[in-house]
Write an enzyme that holds these catalytic residues in place. Structure first.
Site, mmCIF file in Angstrom:
data_model
loop_
_atom_site.group_PDB
_atom_site.id
_atom_site.type_symbol
_atom_site.label_atom_id
_atom_site.label_comp_id
_atom_site.label_asym_id
_atom_site.label_seq_id
_atom_site.Cartn_x
_atom_site.Cartn_y
_atom_site.Cartn_z
ATOM 1 N N TRP A 191 0.426 -4.583 2.337
ATOM 2 C CA TRP A 191 -0.983 -4.605 1.966
ATOM 3 C C TRP A 191 -1.518 -5.973 2.371
ATOM 4 O O TRP A 191 -1.210 -6.994 1.760
ATOM 5 C CB TRP A 191 -1.132 -4.355 0.471
ATOM 6 C CG TRP A 191 -2.515 -4.545 -0.074
ATOM 7 C CD1 TRP A 191 -3.688 -4.557 0.614
ATOM 8 C CD2 TRP A 191 -2.859 -4.763 -1.449
ATOM 9 N NE1 TRP A 191 -4.746 -4.754 -0.235
ATOM 10 C CE2 TRP A 191 -4.275 -4.886 -1.511
ATOM 11 C CE3 TRP A 191 -2.121 -4.845 -2.628
ATOM 12 C CZ2 TRP A 191 -4.945 -5.101 -2.692
ATOM 13 C CZ3 TRP A 191 -2.801 -5.053 -3.811
ATOM 14 C CH2 TRP A 191 -4.200 -5.182 -3.842
ATOM 15 N N ASP B 95 -11.759 9.301 14.968
ATOM 16 C CA ASP B 95 -12.659 8.815 13.909
ATOM 17 C C ASP B 95 -12.842 7.315 14.090
ATOM 18 O O ASP B 95 -12.507 6.511 13.218
ATOM 19 C CB ASP B 95 -12.097 9.140 12.528
ATOM 20 C CG ASP B 95 -13.110 8.866 11.411
ATOM 21 O OD1 ASP B 95 -14.300 8.658 11.730
ATOM 22 O OD2 ASP B 95 -12.703 8.856 10.242
ATOM 23 N N GLY C 228 -7.668 -8.746 4.271
ATOM 24 C CA GLY C 228 -8.466 -8.695 5.492
ATOM 25 C C GLY C 228 -9.789 -8.006 5.242
ATOM 26 O O GLY C 228 -10.242 -7.884 4.114
ATOM 27 N N PHE D 210 0.866 -1.165 0.000
ATOM 28 C CA PHE D 210 0.000 0.000 0.000
ATOM 29 C C PHE D 210 0.908 1.221 0.000
ATOM 30 O O PHE D 210 1.719 1.399 0.918
ATOM 31 C CB PHE D 210 -0.909 0.002 1.232
ATOM 32 C CG PHE D 210 -1.750 1.240 1.370
ATOM 33 C CD1 PHE D 210 -2.854 1.435 0.561
ATOM 34 C CD2 PHE D 210 -1.434 2.216 2.308
ATOM 35 C CE1 PHE D 210 -3.644 2.582 0.683
ATOM 36 C CE2 PHE D 210 -2.202 3.360 2.428
ATOM 37 C CZ PHE D 210 -3.312 3.544 1.623
#
Length: 261
Positions: free
Chosen positions: A73, A162, A76, A35
């Site tokens: 990466w 968040d 999941g 990623f």
């Protein structure tokens, strides 16, 4: 994406990872998946070292000054709403809130702690434009002022701010992570705890969840939870959501009422 092909080589397949900024990508080769993100926060290195996010593989600085980071990466999925009641979620959030390394890094980055006194002034300004249409707002603002004396003495920590279930990821090897740290602040942990408990955990289970977190659910913590939840609700007020927020305010008042002597 030519800059990524230059870094990785022709054997990698690269695809946008979505998101608002368009600065994130997935890259895959025959035996590895990454990623990639441009100009990630330096906070990412500490999150990786603490095991909060997937492993940081490498960091490269480009000639133009951009910094590219590559993380593992992982295959999941995000947690479901019901899984937020799991003790592992409580334990990982507690680890985050008690990490001195994460706190020191955010402080070195220049992050200033959220100060309840200053926040209350901001909330008063926000509420002023809605109080004539939301009578319940006046009572919530009184509760914010009433609970304020208990706020400043609290231990500060890194808070995610968040705590949506979609930001919690579990890998196929059963590793739990909390991702998307763009909203992180230095604040009272009650801000994170309150959002998670009120959104995902039945009130009957709050004490058990807090036991897994490692802290008792006393009246002091409850007041701080509701202070930050009231603040969150007020800051979310808009002209197009007043009917729904009126219901939310009334529910909040019913939960706060037992804490007011």
């Amino acid at each position: 994406m030519n800059w990524l092909e230059h870094i990785l080589g022709n054997e990698w397949k690269i695809a946008p990872a979505g998101g608002v900024t368009g600065e994130a990508y997935y890259a895959s080769s025959a035996n590895r998946q990454l990623f990639l993100k441009r100009n990630s926060s330096p906070f990412l290195a500490v999150l990786s070292a603490e095991g909060i996010v997937p492993k940081l593989v490498w960091t490269k600085r480009m000639e133009n000054g951009d910094v590219i980071t590559a993380q593992e990466w992982l295959q999941g999925r995000g947690l479901t709403s019901s899984e937020m009641n799991d003790s592992r979620v409580a334990q990982l959030l507690s680890k985050i809130h008690h990490s001195s390394e994460m706190l020191n890094m955010l402080m070195r980055m220049g992050k200033k702690p959220l100060q309840p006194e200053a926040k209350l002034e901001e909330l008063r300004e926000k509420a002023a434009g809605f109080q004539d249409r939301l009578p319940a707002l006046h009572q919530v603002m009184k509760s914010l002022a009433l609970f304020l004396p208990e706020m400043p003495q609290q231990t500060l920590a890194v808070c995610h701010f968040d705590i949506d279930h979609n930001n919690w990821m579990i890998s196929r090897h059963d590793e739990l992570y909390l991702v998307d740290w763009d909203s992180a602040l230095i604040a009272d942990p009650a801000a994170d705890i309150g959002m998670l408990l009120r959104k995902y955990v039945p009130q009957a289970d709050w004490e058990a969840w807090m036991a897994a977190y490692g802290k008792p659910l006393d009246d002091g913590l409850l007041k701080r939870i509701y202070w930050y939840e009231a603040a969150r609700l007020i800051m979310s007020l808009r002209e197009d959501n007043l009917e729904r927020k009126c219901k939310d305010l009334k529910l909040l008042i019913s939960e706060i009422k037992p804490l007011i002597c």
